[in-house]
Enzyme design. Sequence first.
Site, PDB file in Angstrom:
ATOM      1  CB  SER A  59      -4.530   3.649  14.846  1.00 13.02           C
ATOM      2  OG  SER A  59      -4.206   2.601  14.222  1.00 13.02           O
ATOM      3  CE1 TYR A  86      -2.209   7.889  13.972  1.00 13.70           C
ATOM      4  CE2 TYR A  86      -1.565   9.703  12.674  1.00 13.70           C
ATOM      5  CZ  TYR A  86      -1.709   9.038  13.855  1.00 13.70           C
ATOM      6  OH  TYR A  86      -1.103   9.839  15.047  1.00 13.70           O
ATOM      7  CB  SER A  87      -8.600   7.732  10.329  1.00 14.31           C
ATOM      8  OG  SER A  87      -9.844   8.256  10.769  1.00 14.31           O
ATOM      9  CG  ASP A 103      -2.202  -1.026   0.997  1.00 16.61           C
ATOM     10  OD1 ASP A 103      -2.245  -1.572  -0.139  1.00 16.61           O
ATOM     11  OD2 ASP A 103      -3.055  -0.963   1.941  1.00 16.61           O
ATOM     12  N   GLY A 104       2.075   1.188   0.654  1.00 17.57           N
ATOM     13  CA  GLY A 104       2.893   2.209   0.677  1.00 17.57           C
ATOM     14  C   GLY A 104       3.462   2.844  -0.490  1.00 17.57           C
ATOM     15  CD  GLN A 140       3.983   7.174   1.530  1.00 15.81           C
ATOM     16  OE1 GLN A 140       3.864   7.547   0.201  1.00 15.81           O
ATOM     17  NE2 GLN A 140       4.403   5.784   1.220  1.00 15.81           N
ATOM     18  NE  ARG A 174       0.269  15.845  27.288  1.00 16.53           N
ATOM     19  CZ  ARG A 174      -0.456  15.615  26.462  1.00 16.53           C
ATOM     20  NH1 ARG A 174      -0.122  15.694  25.181  1.00 16.53           N
ATOM     21  NH2 ARG A 174      -1.592  15.158  26.693  1.00 16.53           N
ATOM     22  CG  ASN A 189      -4.126   6.145   2.995  1.00 12.00           C
ATOM     23  OD1 ASN A 189      -4.964   5.764   2.523  1.00 12.00           O
ATOM     24  ND2 ASN A 189      -3.234   5.481   3.531  1.00 12.00           N
ATOM     25  CG  ASP A 190      -3.806   9.963   6.281  1.00 10.66           C
ATOM     26  OD1 ASP A 190      -2.642  10.105   5.995  1.00 10.66           O
ATOM     27  OD2 ASP A 190      -4.044   8.987   6.858  1.00 10.66           O
TER      28      ASP A 190
END
Lengths: 291, 291, 291, 291
Positions: free
Chosen positions: A189, A186-187, A70-71, A242, A154, A144-145
Site C-alpha cells: 500500500s 502494508y508495504s 493471516d492475522g 498487531q 505532522r 511481516n514487518d
Amino acid sequence: MDTIKSIGIFCKQKPHISQEVLQELVDWLRQRNYQVLMPPDTAAIVQEPSSDGNDDIPGKSDLIIVLGGDGTLLSVARLTENHEVPILAVNLGSLGFLTEVALPELYSTLEKVLKGQSAVEDRMLLRSCLKRHGEVLRSDVSLNDVVINKRDARIVNLEVHVNDQYMTSYRADGLIIATPTGSTAYSLSAGGPIIHPSMNALLLCPICPFTLTNRPIVIPDRAVIQVNLTTQEKVQITLDGQLGYEMTSEETLEVQRGPKPVHLIQAPGKNYYQILRQKLHWGRPAEDRKQ
Amino acid sequence: MDTIKSIGIFCKQKPHISQEVLQELVDWLRQRNYQVLMPPDTAAIVQEPSSDGNDDIPGKSDLIIVLGGDGTLLSVARLTENHEVPILAVNLGSLGFLTEVALPELYSTLEKVLKGQSAVEDRMLLRSCLKRHGEVLRSDVSLNDVVINKRDARIVNLEVHVNDQYMTSYRADGLIIATPTGSTAYSLSAGGPIIHPSMNALLLCPICPFTLTNRPIVIPDRAVIQVNLTTQEKVQITLDGQLGYEMTSEETLEVQRGPKPVHLIQAPGKNYYQILRQKLHWGRPAEDRKQ
Amino acid sequence: MDTIKSIGIFCKQKPHISQEVLQELVDWLRQRNYQVLMPPDTAAIVQEPSSDGNDDIPGKSDLIIVLGGDGTLLSVARLTENHEVPILAVNLGSLGFLTEVALPELYSTLEKVLKGQSAVEDRMLLRSCLKRHGEVLRSDVSLNDVVINKRDARIVNLEVHVNDQYMTSYRADGLIIATPTGSTAYSLSAGGPIIHPSMNALLLCPICPFTLTNRPIVIPDRAVIQVNLTTQEKVQITLDGQLGYEMTSEETLEVQRGPKPVHLIQAPGKNYYQILRQKLHWGRPAEDRKQ
Amino acid sequence: MDTIKSIGIFCKQKPHISQEVLQELVDWLRQRNYQVLMPPDTAAIVQEPSSDGNDDIPGKSDLIIVLGGDGTLLSVARLTENHEVPILAVNLGSLGFLTEVALPELYSTLEKVLKGQSAVEDRMLLRSCLKRHGEVLRSDVSLNDVVINKRDARIVNLEVHVNDQYMTSYRADGLIIATPTGSTAYSLSAGGPIIHPSMNALLLCPICPFTLTNRPIVIPDRAVIQVNLTTQEKVQITLDGQLGYEMTSEETLEVQRGPKPVHLIQAPGKNYYQILRQKLHWGRPAEDRKQ
C-alpha cells in the site's frame, strides 16, 4: 518432522464457524490418538479448560494448526521463533497470503502432513530491539514487518544506518521495514515491490516521503538496520500491525533477520504466483478499460 | 434533442452477437417509422447496402446509437465533432467507462431517449494540430487522449509550452495529454489521477519520466499546449489509441480543447462513481490482504 | 487594492534574521506615513507593544505583509477568510511555493504594490465542518488541505459521499482533501497529481490505500464532500498540517470550497511553472542516470 | 588480480576532454612499462593505429580502464563476460552509478589498483536467449536490463513463466527484466524499487501495466524467466538501452543470470548509499515544500 504426537491448535473465534470446525478437528485428532493442546482462548471455544499458555504450546507440540486468517497466523508465528515446529495454517474465510489451505482441504492436507508427505517452506522473521544507551529495553519478533509511524507530529525525521554505515535520512509519515513475506502486506500500500518469500532480503519502504526520490530499497538480509529520530519527538513502533509501543529520540531501533525462520506447511497443488494472481486480481478477463 | 426522425447506427462486428442484436434494433426502429442510417461496415452485418459514409451520418442523424465497446464509441465520437447529435452507447460485452448501457437495458433506455426523457452529458474533445513552420499539416480530434511516444530511440526529449510560456522539458518514454474522460484510460496506467469528466481540465502525464519528480499535472482547459522535440528524432503520435502518425523535430504538436463537446446520453440510474467502483474493482468485499 | 493606509505585518521569529529585516521594514513604511499593525508576537521581535490580536489585523489592514516561510503564510491565510485584503508573502529563507518573493526583492516589489502595479492571484480556501447529528461542532478554513489520519488503529475505514451521492469507501492510513494550492504539499508525497492553482478543483488523495486501484481523484470545486467512519474508532483531523482535533464515528466531516478566496500578490517576473521547476528540481542538467 | 602487465583502455570520444586525458594516461602507463591495448576507436583519439578488436582486448588484458560514462561502461562490461579481468571505470563528466571514480582521482586510484590494494565488487550479468521452436537464434549479455517494448501496437500481451511455472500475463507497454545494477536505470522510471547490487535477485518491472495491481516483483537469481507474446505482433528487445532486435509471437525470450559476473573496481572511500544519495538528490537541505 519426526513422528507427530502432540498437536497445538490456535483458533480465531468467529461466530457461526469456529466452534463446529474446531470441535470436529479436535475429535478427529483424538480419535487418531494425537494429544491436542489448546491455549485458553481456543479451548474456550469448545468449552474446554486449558492449562497451557500461548507461549508454552510451541515447545510442547510437534505440529501447530492455525484456524483463522493471516492475522491469526501472524500472532502464532511470533510465538514459534525458538522452535522447529511446523505450522499448518487453514483459513476460515477467504484465501490469505499465508493461510493457503481452505477449510474443505483441511483433512486431506492434514493426512498428508501426518504421513510426512507435505512440503515445508521457511519464512524469515525480523528481530527488532529497542535500545537506549546500548541497553536493550525490549526485543520482539515479527513475520511481516516493523513499522515506525508518526504519532502527533505532522512528519517524522528518521536517520537510517545499515551495518554502521549511514544510508539516508527520511522526512516521512514513517518507515516500513519488511520481510519478503511482509512485502505483500502494508508495504504494498505504501508503494513497495513484491518480493518472493524465498529471498534473503529486507525491504525498507518509506511512507509518504517528503523527498519524492526516496524510493523503496531492497537490501541483503545480513544487514543490521538502525533507525534514530533526529528531532525531539515520539514515534509509534508496530509489529505485524498487531503489537505496538512508543519510541523516543533517546532510543534506537535495531532491526535484523531473526536467527531462525518460521516453518509453514505448503498447501499441496498451490504455488506463490498462483496465490499472488488470486489475491491481487491479476489477469481477470473482465478488465477492458479502453486504452 | 428535438423531434427524432433519423437515427444513425454504428455497430462493431462481433461474432455471434452483432447480427442478431443489430437486426432486431433496425426492425424495432423501422416499425416505429424512424429512418435508419448505417455506414457500409455496419449495414453489411445485416446484409444491407449503404450509401452513407462514416463521415456523413452524424450530419444526417438526430440520434446516434453505438453498439460495441468503448473503442467503437471513441471512433464514432471523433466523427461527431461538428454536430450536436447525441450518442447512445450500448456495450455488447462488459461494462465500459463510456458505454454505460448494457444490452438488456437497450430498449427501455431507448424509449426514454425517444420521449426526450434522458439526460445528456457533455464530454470535451481534444483538437491536436501538427504544424511545420506555422503551417498546419494535419488536424485531428480525440476524446481520450493524444499520446507522444518514442519510436526507435531509447528515450525522447520533449519541450512543453503552455500558452507560449515554457512549462518543462521531459526525458521520457513519452507524454500523454488527456481529457478528463481519458484520465481513466492509458493515463491511469502511467500513474495519472482520475479526473471527474465534468471538469474543464487537461492532464499532462509523462510516461516513465527520467526525472522522478516529473509528476502528472492538471491544468485549465483554456490552455494551448505546444510540444516540440529537442533532439533529432522521430516520435509516434497516437489519438485515442487508434489513429497514428509520425512527428519529427521540424514540427510542433499543438493541443487544445476542441470547440464543441460530444453529447453522451447517460444510462438512467447510473452515475460516474458507480462506474468507477465497478471498473476499478473498488471496495470488493473479498479483499483481505493482512496488514 | 484601493489607497493603502494601514499595513499589517506578520513575521516569523527566526534568529539572526527577523529583527533586522522587520525593523527596517517598519521604519521604511512609517517614513512613508503608512500605519503599521503587528500582532503581539511580531511586535515583540522589534520590542514594541501591541494591542492588536491576530484576528483583528486583517479587518483593519489594506495590505498584509508576511515575513517567513510557507508555514507562516498558511497560518495568516486562514485569518483573512472574510476580508478582501491582499497578502504580500516574502520568504526569509529559501523559495516557497507560496512565498515567491525573496528578501532582496522586498522593497522593489513593495513599491510596485503600493503604486497598485502588482497582480493579485486568488487561491481558494477549504471550509471544513465537524458535525454531530446535524449540529456543527466546529468550522475551520485551510489553504492547503484537510487531512483525516489514523490515530491508534492500524488502518481506518472511511466512507465518502459527494453531493449526497456515495463515492467510495477507503481502508487506508487516511485521506487528504486538498485545494490546488495544497496539491504540491502533503498530497504530492502521498502520490497525488499537481493541480494548477487557478483550477476550480478539489483533490481527494487516499494515504496508503489498501485497495491498490484507489487512485487520487480530482472533482469539481462545487462538490460538498462528506466523510464518515464506518467502524468504532477515532481519527485525527489536521488543517494545513498546523491545527488539529479528534473525530469519532459519531461525527461527520463536511468539506467544501470556502466562499471567499485568499488574495496573494504575485512576485513580478515569476510564474507558477518556474516555481514548480525550481522547487521540484526539474530539468536539472546534472542528471544523467544511464538508461 | 595477479601481476598486471597488459592494460586495455576503452575511451569515449568527447570533444575537448578525451584526447588530452587519454594521451596522458597512455604515457603514464608506458613510462611504467605496462603494455597498453586499445581498440581502433580509442586508439584513433590519440592518433595511433590498432590491430586489437573490441572483442579481443578483454582476453589479453590484466586490467581494463574505461574512460567515459555509465553508457561506455555498459558496452565494455558486455565484452568481458567470459573473462576474469577487473574494470576500473572513470567518469569523464558527472558522477555515474557505475563510473564512481572521478577524473581527479584517476592516478591515485590507479596506483592503488596496480599495487593490488583496491577492492573489487562483482556485479551479475543477464544472459538472454531468443529461441524459436527450441533453437537459439541469438544470445546476448547485459549488465542493466533486457527490455521488451511495444513497437507499433498500442499495448503488448506478454505471458511470463518462471522455472516453467506460469507467473502472470501482462497487458502493458512492455516489461523490464533488470539486474540489481539495472534497478537504478530504466526500471526506476517505470516505478521499480532500488535493489542493492550485492543481491542475488532479478527484477521484473512492467511498463505502464493495464492491470494496476501488476506491481514490480523481485525474484531469486536462480530463476529462468521465459517471455512469450500471446497475440500476433512484434516487439522490440533492447539490451542495456544500447543493442536491439525484434521478436515475434513465434519466438520465446529466455532470460537468466549469466554464469560469470563483471568485476568492478570500487572507488576508495565511496560506498553504494553515498552514490545513491548523490545521484537521487536525497536529503538535500534546500527542500522545504511546506507540508
